[in-house]
Design an enzyme around this catalytic site. Structure first.
Site, short mmCIF file in Angstrom:
data_model
loop_
_atom_site.label_atom_id
_atom_site.label_comp_id
_atom_site.label_asym_id
_atom_site.label_seq_id
_atom_site.Cartn_x
_atom_site.Cartn_y
_atom_site.Cartn_z
CB CYS A 38 -0.89 0.00 1.23
SG CYS A 38 -1.86 1.49 1.38
CG LEU A 39 4.34 3.79 -1.59
CD1 LEU A 39 4.48 4.42 -0.22
CD2 LEU A 39 5.70 3.26 -2.05
#
EC number: 2.3.2.23
Lengths: 301, 194
Positions: B88-89
């Site tokens: 998750c970025l």
């Protein structure tokens, strides 16, 4: 549930969708929008907006009437968050093509060289923007007639509707905008702080460099200054009350640093909340596409 | 069509200072759309000393679309799935820009290892642990680094067998090893002391 006892069964159903799934979803929404309109549309008489707002706000209609005194036509840009850059690109190149201003092409080439130097000085790897720069320069050279590489207005429209060419130029403008904001960060900082809690660098990373991020005053000032191109934005919004004073249409001229402020911009954009389109002065040459018989009063554009 | 010349320029750039940057990329023979990135675990974190492998896939619209990245090496981190390595970025999603490169993306992953963002988690269980029981989180993250991200990572099993041979139960030995980040001697001290 005591999560610390659960470490041997991590993740599970609580896992979020994967990044590529989110991205694919995002792309599908954008693609659905994209089918509705070309990246830049045809030139249409301003009366098409009257049709659009017929059932809408009286303030809009009153403003449209005023607008029609000075402006005759509109060319829409797709609402995908890149509309300011796409409108700027087409409006600028089309004007150059119409007036055949070779001196302006030469001036722009110099401005581009300075932008390139700014980006390199800021540590941006040249390979990340050199191709986009070259594609913009190619379009710039094309508008001057009488050469093998010359483009007609028709071809210019085609190029600006080509997803790859258009995206490359948009990306070049995003690089230029980001470079200018960072180069003059002291000047831009108060504007950016007023809009968000971001630092100048963060703002450029999050709100300028990604494709599809919408443009605001800060973007327009930066691009106009960096490329030395004056831009007029005419605002068609709800501001002003019918019962109060007579309705006026707000406009703002973005004049590059060091240029005479009395200059009349040739890049004219119509802003409606969240969106930019291209606006044409009355009596401007160029073909207006007749969209219906009712709009046959286009002669006086 | 993938922008091949851009990708090649990126590979040259990343090769040039891979020793300094701590990130590198290997390509599979003849296929520029699939690569393996490696990230050195940052100092002063439970990932220190580990080498983390990231699977990289380039979509045909790269660099207008972000590269797809996923950890191959198992990692215990709030923003990385402990099950499948999904990340998750923001820069791998809507905040991607052609101004970024594979190198800057890998460096961002390295920065993510240093500064987890548990409020925007990929793995809810890890994030909860990070927020509620930081000490256990640190132990587990270190243990996973020791077990999965180090060369000869099999060593952890042997250490466990050794401790069991010394007469400790497998469960208590594993807990001790986890709490000591896989350090066999420290675990033994703890077991004897406790």
């Amino acid at each position: 549930m005591n999560v610390t006892e659960n470490v041997t069964e991590p993740g599970g159903e609580q896992d979020r969708p994967r990044d590529d799934e989110i991205q694919a979803f995002h792309n599908r929404i954008r693609a659905a929008d994209a089918d509705k309109l070309e990246l830049v549309g045809d030139k249409e008489p301003l009366s098409v907006l009257e049709e659009e707002y017929k059932a809408g706000s009286p303030v809009f209609l009153a403003k449209l009437l005023i607008l029609k005194q000075s402006y005759g036509a509109i060319r829409r840009a797709r609402g995908d968050g890149n509309c300011f850059f796409r409108s700027f690109m087409f409006s600028y190149l089309e004007h150059l093509l119409v007036i055949q201003d070779e001196a302006e092409v030469a001036r722009m080439e110099k401005a581009i060289e300075i932008c390139k130097k700014t980006l390199i000085d800021l540590g941006q790897a040249e390979f990340t923007f050199e191709d986009y720069l070259a594609i913009f320069v190619e379009q710039l050279h094309g508008v001057i007639q009488g050469k093998e590489t010359s483009t007609s207005l028709e071809t210019l429209v085609e190029r600006c509707r080509d997803q790859y060419v258009s995206n490359c130029v948009v990306m070049f403008f995003r690089f230029v905008t980001s470079g200018e904001i960072r180069r003059r960060s002291e000047f831009f900082e108060p504007f950016i702080q007023g809009m968000s809690n971001m630092s100048v660098v963060q703002f450029c990373r999050s709100c300028v460099e990604p494709m599809g991020e919408e443009s605001d005053h800060v973007h327009i000032i930066a691009l106009s200054d960096a490329l030395g191109v004056p831009v007029r934005v005419v605002y068609l919004d709800q501001s002003g009350d019918m019962n109060d004073k007579p309705v006026t249409v707000n406009k703002h001229d973005f004049i590059p640093e060091g240029m005479n402020t009395a200059v009349d911009p040739d890049v004219i954009l119509l802003y409606r909340p969240g969106h930019y389109d291209i606006l044409y002065r009355r009596g401007n040459s160029g073909n207006v596409k007749h969209t219906s018989l009712e709009e046959s009063n286009v002669e006086h554009f | 069509m993938l922008d091949v010349s851009r990708v090649q320029k990126e590979l040259v750039e990343i090769k040039r200072d891979e020793k300094l940057s701590g990130v590198s990329i290997e390509i599979s023979e003849g296929d520029l759309t699939r690569m393996r990135g490696t990230i050195g675990g940052p100092h002063g974190t439970p990932y220190e000393g580990g080498v983390f492998i990231v699977d990289i896939q380039l979509p045909s619209a790269y660099p207008f679309e972000p590269p797809k990245m996923q950890f191959v090496t198992k990692v215990w981190h709030p923003n990385i799935s402990s099950q499948n390595g999904a990340i998750c970025l923001d820069i791998l999603k809507d905040q991607w820009s052609p101004a970024l490169t594979l190198k800057t993306a890998l460096l961002s992953l390295q920065a993510l290892l240093s500064t987890p963002e548990p409020d925007d988690p990929q793995d809810a269980v890890v994030a909860q642990q990070y927020l509620r029981d930081y000490a256990t989180f640190m132990g587990t993250a270190r243990y996973w680094t020791e077990s999965f991200a180090k060369r000869g990572a099999l060593g952890i099993k042997e250490k466990l067998v050794k401790l069991v041979e010394m007469g400790f139960s497998e469960d208590t030995a594993r807990v001790a090893l986890e709490n000591c980040g896989g350090d066999e001697n420290a675990a033994l001290e703890k077991l004897c002391g406790g």
